[in-house]
Design an enzyme around this catalytic site. Sequence first.
Site, PDB file in Angstrom:
ATOM      1  N   HIS A  19       0.839  -1.204   0.000  1.00  0.00           N
ATOM      2  CA  HIS A  19       0.000   0.000   0.000  1.00  0.00           C
ATOM      3  C   HIS A  19       0.874   1.255   0.000  1.00  0.00           C
ATOM      4  CE1 HIS A  19      -3.185  -2.536   2.290  1.00  0.00           C
ATOM      5  NE2 HIS A  19      -3.652  -2.335   1.088  1.00  0.00           N
ATOM      6  N   ARG A  93      -1.998  -6.647  -8.360  1.00  0.00           N
ATOM      7  CA  ARG A  93      -0.929  -7.602  -8.052  1.00  0.00           C
ATOM      8  C   ARG A  93      -0.927  -8.782  -9.014  1.00  0.00           C
ATOM      9  NH1 ARG A  93      -3.074  -7.804  -2.024  1.00  0.00           N
ATOM     10  NH2 ARG A  93      -4.898  -7.460  -3.331  1.00  0.00           N
ATOM     11  N   SER A 131      -3.075  -7.624   3.252  1.00  0.00           N
ATOM     12  CA  SER A 131      -3.328  -7.401   4.685  1.00  0.00           C
ATOM     13  C   SER A 131      -3.778  -8.697   5.347  1.00  0.00           C
ATOM     14  CB  SER A 131      -4.407  -6.334   4.877  1.00  0.00           C
ATOM     15  OG  SER A 131      -4.011  -5.119   4.310  1.00  0.00           O
TER      16      SER A 131
HETATM   17  P1  ADP Z   1      -9.919  -3.262  -0.692  1.00  0.00           P
HETATM   18  O1  ADP Z   1     -10.740  -3.989   0.299  1.00  0.00           O
HETATM   19  O2  ADP Z   1     -10.544  -1.982  -1.156  1.00  0.00           O
HETATM   20  O3  ADP Z   1      -9.397  -4.104  -1.837  1.00  0.00           O
HETATM   21  P2  ADP Z   1      -7.182  -3.289   0.304  1.00  0.00           P
HETATM   22  O4  ADP Z   1      -6.636  -2.579   1.496  1.00  0.00           O
HETATM   23  O5  ADP Z   1      -7.109  -4.768   0.300  1.00  0.00           O
HETATM   24  O6  ADP Z   1      -8.663  -2.751   0.150  1.00  0.00           O
HETATM   25  O7  ADP Z   1      -6.461  -2.764  -1.014  1.00  0.00           O
HETATM   26  C1  ADP Z   1      -6.524  -1.415  -1.387  1.00  0.00           C
HETATM   27  C2  ADP Z   1      -5.829  -1.257  -2.738  1.00  0.00           C
HETATM   28  O8  ADP Z   1      -4.445  -1.539  -2.597  1.00  0.00           O
HETATM   29  C3  ADP Z   1      -6.344  -2.212  -3.811  1.00  0.00           C
HETATM   30  O9  ADP Z   1      -6.342  -1.548  -5.058  1.00  0.00           O
HETATM   31  C4  ADP Z   1      -5.327  -3.323  -3.816  1.00  0.00           C
HETATM   32  O10 ADP Z   1      -5.252  -3.947  -5.082  1.00  0.00           O
HETATM   33  C5  ADP Z   1      -4.063  -2.531  -3.513  1.00  0.00           C
HETATM   34  N1  ADP Z   1      -3.050  -3.373  -2.885  1.00  0.00           N
HETATM   35  C6  ADP Z   1      -3.185  -4.192  -1.842  1.00  0.00           C
HETATM   36  N2  ADP Z   1      -2.028  -4.811  -1.547  1.00  0.00           N
HETATM   37  C7  ADP Z   1      -1.130  -4.361  -2.470  1.00  0.00           C
HETATM   38  C8  ADP Z   1       0.255  -4.642  -2.736  1.00  0.00           C
HETATM   39  N3  ADP Z   1       0.914  -5.533  -2.004  1.00  0.00           N
HETATM   40  N4  ADP Z   1       0.854  -3.994  -3.748  1.00  0.00           N
HETATM   41  C9  ADP Z   1       0.155  -3.102  -4.506  1.00  0.00           C
HETATM   42  N5  ADP Z   1      -1.148  -2.811  -4.328  1.00  0.00           N
HETATM   43  C10 ADP Z   1      -1.780  -3.432  -3.318  1.00  0.00           C
END
Ligand code: ADP
Length: 161
Positions: A19, A93, A131
Amino acid sequence: MTEKIGIFPGSFDPLTYGHLDLIERGANLFDRLVVLVAVNTSKKSLFSPEERQKLIQESVAHLNNVEVRVFADGLVATVYQELGARAVLRGVRNAIDFEYESSIAAINKTQYPDFETILVYAKDEYRYLSSSLIKEIAYFNGDISKMVPKHVQEALAEKLN
Ligand code: ADP
């Protein structure tokens, strides 16, 4: 010239280095990046929205054009219009993310035709990070030091022990 605002919505339960990498890259793409911490209706979260917001704020203290807000109710498309945003940033990803993001982008366009989504590829070293995986490893006292900032690691230890 009007300020170009980007929005980065997500659960961030909790923030990972994946993130954070996206936030840093987004901060370079826009004049201002607003990170929106979603109060999820469908996902049960470990951290409260305010705890998630605080963990992100501590991680982005070095970025002066990033702001972190709790996004309590309504649609991302509504906040988008209110802020006069130029695009929503989301991370990809793998192919599963791509499929998921494609449908969300299409749905958002139905709500607001000017809605733009920018997909950013995850860095190779963070492609496997999520996460939920991190919470699982932390729960069993595994090593997450390369996956989340130190203060997130400490918050997880406190929450899970
Ligand atoms: P949501 O429930 O909205 O998917 P997340 O916190 O899981 O919330 O993810 C928020 C954003 O960050 C999403 O676009 C997800 O694809 C991106 N994301 C999550 N983990 C990673 C990572 N390791 N690298 C790049 N982007 C990520």
